[in-house]
Design an enzyme around this catalytic site. Structure first.
Site, PDB file in Angstrom:
ATOM      1  N   ARG A   1     -12.514   6.647  -0.541  1.00 16.69           N
ATOM      2  CA  ARG A   1     -11.516   5.616  -0.261  1.00 16.69           C
ATOM      3  C   ARG A   1     -11.980   4.260  -0.787  1.00 16.69           C
ATOM      4  O   ARG A   1     -13.174   3.992  -0.850  1.00 16.69           O
ATOM      5  CB  ARG A   1     -11.260   5.521   1.245  1.00 16.69           C
ATOM      6  CG  ARG A   1     -10.726   6.799   1.840  1.00 16.69           C
ATOM      7  CD  ARG A   1     -10.257   6.568   3.259  1.00 16.69           C
ATOM      8  NE  ARG A   1      -9.063   5.744   3.312  1.00 16.69           N
ATOM      9  CZ  ARG A   1      -7.838   6.199   3.093  1.00 16.69           C
ATOM     10  NH1 ARG A   1      -7.630   7.465   2.830  1.00 16.69           N
ATOM     11  NH2 ARG A   1      -6.801   5.391   3.155  1.00 16.69           N
TER      12      ARG A   1
ATOM     13  N   HIS B   1      -3.178  -5.437   2.618  1.00 14.14           N
ATOM     14  CA  HIS B   1      -2.789  -5.537   4.031  1.00 14.14           C
ATOM     15  C   HIS B   1      -3.343  -6.852   4.539  1.00 14.14           C
ATOM     16  O   HIS B   1      -3.641  -7.753   3.793  1.00 14.14           O
ATOM     17  CB  HIS B   1      -3.434  -4.413   4.845  1.00 14.14           C
ATOM     18  CG  HIS B   1      -2.974  -3.052   4.489  1.00 14.14           C
ATOM     19  ND1 HIS B   1      -1.779  -2.537   4.923  1.00 14.14           N
ATOM     20  CD2 HIS B   1      -3.562  -2.067   3.766  1.00 14.14           C
ATOM     21  CE1 HIS B   1      -1.654  -1.292   4.485  1.00 14.14           C
ATOM     22  NE2 HIS B   1      -2.711  -0.985   3.777  1.00 14.14           N
TER      23      HIS B   1
ATOM     24  N   CYS C   1       0.804  -1.221   0.000  1.00 15.19           N
ATOM     25  CA  CYS C   1       0.000   0.000   0.000  1.00 15.19           C
ATOM     26  C   CYS C   1       0.846   1.283   0.000  1.00 15.19           C
ATOM     27  O   CYS C   1       1.450   1.590  -1.013  1.00 15.19           O
ATOM     28  CB  CYS C   1      -0.993  -0.047   1.162  1.00 15.19           C
ATOM     29  SG  CYS C   1      -2.373   1.104   0.955  1.00 15.19           S
TER      30      CYS C   1
HETATM   31  N1  LIG Z   1      -3.215   2.025   3.663  1.00 13.67           N
HETATM   32  C1  LIG Z   1      -2.243   2.791   3.166  1.00 13.67           C
HETATM   33  O1  LIG Z   1      -1.062   2.444   3.194  1.00 13.67           O
HETATM   34  C2  LIG Z   1      -2.686   4.120   2.633  1.00 13.67           C
HETATM   35  C3  LIG Z   1      -1.806   4.648   1.554  1.00 13.67           C
HETATM   36  C4  LIG Z   1      -2.186   6.038   1.040  1.00 13.67           C
HETATM   37  N2  LIG Z   1      -1.837   6.947   2.033  1.00 13.67           N
HETATM   38  C5  LIG Z   1      -3.614   6.103   0.549  1.00 13.67           C
HETATM   39  O2  LIG Z   1      -4.535   6.364   1.306  1.00 13.67           O
HETATM   40  O3  LIG Z   1      -3.796   5.891  -0.631  1.00 13.67           O
END
Ligand SMILES: NC(=O)CC[C@H](N)C(=O)O
Length: 246
Positions: free
Chosen positions: A128, A194, A94
């Site tokens: 998101r 993750h 990520c």
């Molecule tokens: N979960 C993460 O590692 C987030 C990565 C990045 N900051 C995003 O929101 O895209």
């Protein structure tokens, strides 16, 4: 045989138990009698990149990614680019995956120039992409179904030099548009997964470990099987649930 693993920025990039990936690699190597040395390298510490076979970078939020920019530009970025070109094995999750790319334009317009070790870039979206997800890795990355969890606002796009790690079966992956998930460039494995990735996906874990062993030892033997009953039960449980979600 032995492998040296470097955990980059373990105190800063460690969302959703990404560290579990390090524990899994260690246990699966030791289960085959392969010695494992794990070092941590964070802000202000020099990266002795020649020493390592595998580099692991976990995920982090936009803020943490920004905090690391100065440390990366003080030398680590070049060390990482060199190690990538030398075909060292990388697993980046990520935020760590985004960081290996060229840049990240956050949803509110801030541009973070990353290290350009792989030809990908990321554009933040207001909405998101969150949830359990599933993808199938390409034949070059083991042709196996991976179950995981994604949570990112960044949409990542691959350049022509970079292959996807896999194709989506359920969920968003790189950008929710082109069905790709993650990136494979030389021996870099980048992914949004993750959750923690490797404990529930032992086949992918062994594929990554085998990649590193082959690079270090000419004619390395294939890894011997382990008893994966528990791991495969967890995998199957998630796969069944996600298959119903489409
Ligand atoms: N979960 C993460 O590692 C987030 C990565 C990045 N900051 C995003 O929101 O895209």
């Amino acid at each position: 045989m032995e492998l040296n693993i470097c955990h980059l920025y373990p105190d800063i990039l460690n969302l959703y138990g990404d560290r579990g990936n390090i524990i899994t690699m260690k246990r699966r190597l030791e289960g085959r009698g392969i010695k494992v040395n794990i070092d941590e390298c964070s802000i202000g510490q020099p990266l002795n990149a020649d020493k390592y076979d595998i580099f692991f970078i976990g995920g982090g939020q936009d803020f943490e990614q920004e905090v690391l920019l100065r440390d990366l530009s003080s030398g680590k970025a070049q060390d990482i680019r060199t190690a990538v070109e030398e075909e060292k094995t990388f697993l980046a999750i990520c935020g760590g995956y985004q960081m290996l790319g060229e840049y990240y334009k956050t949803w509110d317009g801030v541009q973070l120039d990353f290290i350009g070790a792989i030809g990908v870039h990321t554009i933040g979206a207001k909405e998101r992409m969150i949830g359990n997800y599933m993808f199938r890795t390409t034949p070059e990355s083991g042709d196996t179904v991976v179950v995981g969890f994604e949570n990112h606002s960044g949409k990542t796009y691959l350049s022509e030099q970079v292959a996807p790690l896999g194709m989506m079966l359920s969920g968003n992956g790189n950008n929710g548009e082109d069905k790709t998930e993650g990136a494979r460039y030389k021996n870099v494995f980048g992914t949004y997964s993750h959750g923690s990735l490797l404990p529930k996906n032992p086949v992918l874990c062994d594929f990554i470990l085998q990649t590193a062993l082959n690079h270090r030892y000419d004619g390395a033997e294939p890894l011997a099987p382990l008893d994966d009953t528990l791991e495969l039960n967890a995998h199957r449980y998630m796969q069944e649930r996600l298959s119903h979600n489409g």
